[in-house]
Enzyme design. Structure first.
Site, PDB file in Angstrom:
ATOM      1  N   HIS A 236      -8.658  -3.037  -6.102  1.00 24.09           N
ATOM      2  CA  HIS A 236      -8.610  -3.150  -4.637  1.00 24.09           C
ATOM      3  C   HIS A 236      -9.700  -2.263  -4.031  1.00 24.09           C
ATOM      4  O   HIS A 236      -9.976  -1.174  -4.532  1.00 24.09           O
ATOM      5  CB  HIS A 236      -7.229  -2.731  -4.130  1.00 24.09           C
ATOM      6  CG  HIS A 236      -7.015  -3.087  -2.698  1.00 24.09           C
ATOM      7  ND1 HIS A 236      -7.563  -2.342  -1.678  1.00 24.09           N
ATOM      8  CD2 HIS A 236      -6.352  -4.107  -2.112  1.00 24.09           C
ATOM      9  CE1 HIS A 236      -7.233  -2.907  -0.520  1.00 24.09           C
ATOM     10  NE2 HIS A 236      -6.495  -3.978  -0.760  1.00 24.09           N
TER      11      HIS A 236
ATOM     12  N   GLU B 124     -11.424 -10.590  -1.149  1.00 17.89           N
ATOM     13  CA  GLU B 124     -11.157  -9.804   0.041  1.00 17.89           C
ATOM     14  C   GLU B 124     -12.451  -9.200   0.568  1.00 17.89           C
ATOM     15  O   GLU B 124     -12.907  -8.149   0.066  1.00 17.89           O
ATOM     16  CB  GLU B 124     -10.183  -8.668  -0.277  1.00 17.89           C
ATOM     17  CG  GLU B 124      -8.844  -9.112  -0.771  1.00 17.89           C
ATOM     18  CD  GLU B 124      -7.776  -8.058  -0.499  1.00 17.89           C
ATOM     19  OE1 GLU B 124      -6.846  -8.358   0.244  1.00 17.89           O
ATOM     20  OE2 GLU B 124      -7.903  -6.937  -1.005  1.00 17.89           O
TER      21      GLU B 124
ATOM     22  N   LYS C   1       0.843  -1.207   0.000  1.00 21.31           N
ATOM     23  CA  LYS C   1       0.000   0.000   0.000  1.00 21.31           C
ATOM     24  C   LYS C   1       0.882   1.264   0.000  1.00 21.31           C
ATOM     25  O   LYS C   1       1.860   1.302  -0.738  1.00 21.31           O
ATOM     26  CB  LYS C   1      -0.977  -0.044   1.176  1.00 21.31           C
ATOM     27  CG  LYS C   1      -1.758  -1.370   1.208  1.00 21.31           C
ATOM     28  CD  LYS C   1      -2.899  -1.384   2.168  1.00 21.31           C
ATOM     29  CE  LYS C   1      -3.594  -2.741   2.133  1.00 21.31           C
ATOM     30  NZ  LYS C   1      -4.784  -2.804   2.928  1.00 21.31           N
TER      31      LYS C   1
ATOM     32  N   GLY D 221      -7.637  -4.888   6.956  1.00 17.23           N
ATOM     33  CA  GLY D 221      -7.040  -3.996   7.952  1.00 17.23           C
ATOM     34  C   GLY D 221      -7.800  -3.951   9.261  1.00 17.23           C
ATOM     35  O   GLY D 221      -7.574  -3.075  10.093  1.00 17.23           O
TER      36      GLY D 221
HETATM   37  P1  PGA Z   1      -4.642  -6.440   5.417  1.00 22.74           P
HETATM   38  O1  PGA Z   1      -4.838  -5.918   3.922  1.00 22.74           O
HETATM   39  O2  PGA Z   1      -3.844  -7.722   5.336  1.00 22.74           O
HETATM   40  O3  PGA Z   1      -3.903  -5.349   6.114  1.00 22.74           O
HETATM   41  O4  PGA Z   1      -6.009  -6.682   5.980  1.00 22.74           O
HETATM   42  C1  PGA Z   1      -5.128  -6.807   2.890  1.00 22.74           C
HETATM   43  C2  PGA Z   1      -5.308  -6.050   1.614  1.00 22.74           C
HETATM   44  O5  PGA Z   1      -5.853  -4.957   1.629  1.00 22.74           O
HETATM   45  O6  PGA Z   1      -4.898  -6.505   0.562  1.00 22.74           O
END
Ligand code: PGA
Length: 245
Positions: A86, A162, A10, A168
């Site tokens: 995403h 996801e 990110k 997150g």
């Molecule tokens: P995370 O993010 O592992 O921090 O939950 C995953 C992503 O957004 O690809």
């Protein structure tokens, strides 16, 4: 190691020195390091086993589009994978399914591998798994629209399931629920878009404590890891778990 682990950095880290450090611990087979554009050039020299990934690419090819980076530029730089769709880009940067579909076309025509992210909101999940499947079916129909007519065959389409509410959040999905949805995604894409080679990852709060459960699920082909990919000890453990699967 057959399972694919994608690190999604990110908007991190803030320095090249940190990026190099992270890349070194991530440099294993069946790993993709998706990093901010500014680090791609240096990471290309560091990564010997892992593949290089970008977190985004432009809907445009070239011309007067200030601030954009094209799929061709990424290809010429040595990038292999591009994350697309995403939920953070959908939410904060207004990326619609139509935009995702156009970007996908550019990615494929430049012979890059897309990592297409799909997933539902908490509201939808609360309705139940059938509602989730319906939501994802609609998302895939739009995101992959016309893909079966593409001149270039997608060799290996990677999809990351996801659930938005798990990203997150520190609270992942139940591995068995994700496995069921991922099985559905594979069958749907195979039947509707005639893509035979498809890899479907789980993403959303994957860490060293829960990676074992997710990666033990037969249907789950790997993980898209955000926060934990920035923590060297944590990520090393995840890679060790993946290696034994
Ligand atoms: P995370 O993010 O592992 O921090 O939950 C995953 C992503 O957004 O690809």
């Amino acid at each position: 190691m057959n399972k694919l682990i994608v690190a999604n950095w990110k908007l991190n880290p803030q320095t090249e020195a940190e990026a190099i450090k992270l890349a070194k611990i991530s440099d294993q087979e069946n790993v993709v390091v998706a990093a901010p554009f500014v680090f791609l050039e240096v990471l290309k020299k560091i990564l010997k086993k892992a593949k290089l990934g970008a977190e985004n690419s432009s809907i445009e090819e070239s011309g007067a589009f200030t601030g954009e980076v094209s799929a061709k530029m990424l290809k010429n730089l040595g990038v292999s994978y591009v994350i697309i769709g995403h939920s953070e880009r959908r939410k904060y940067f207004g990326e619609t399914d139509e935009i995702v579909n156009k970007k996908l076309d550019k990615i494929i025509s430049n012979e890059l591998n897309p990592i297409l992210c799909v997933g539902e909101s908490l509201e939808t999940r609360k309705v139940g798994i059938p509602a989730v499947k319906e939501f994802i079916k609609n998302q895939l129909n739009k995101d992959l629209s016309n893909i079966e007519n593409s001149k270039l065959k997608i060799e290996n389409l990677v999809i990351a399931y996801e659930p938005i509410w798990a990203i997150g959040a520190g609270i992942p999905d139940k591995p068995s629920d994700s496995a069921e949805i991922i099985k559905f995604i594979k069958e749907f894409v195979h039947l509707t878009f005639k893509i035979s080679q498809i890899t479907v990852l789980y993403g959303g709060s994957v860490n060293a404590r829960n990676a074992e459960q997710f990666l033990s699920e037969k249907e789950i082909d790997g993980a898209l890891v955000g926060g934990a990919s920035l923590k060297p000890k944590e990520f090393t453990k995840i890679l060790e778990i993946a290696k034994n699967k």
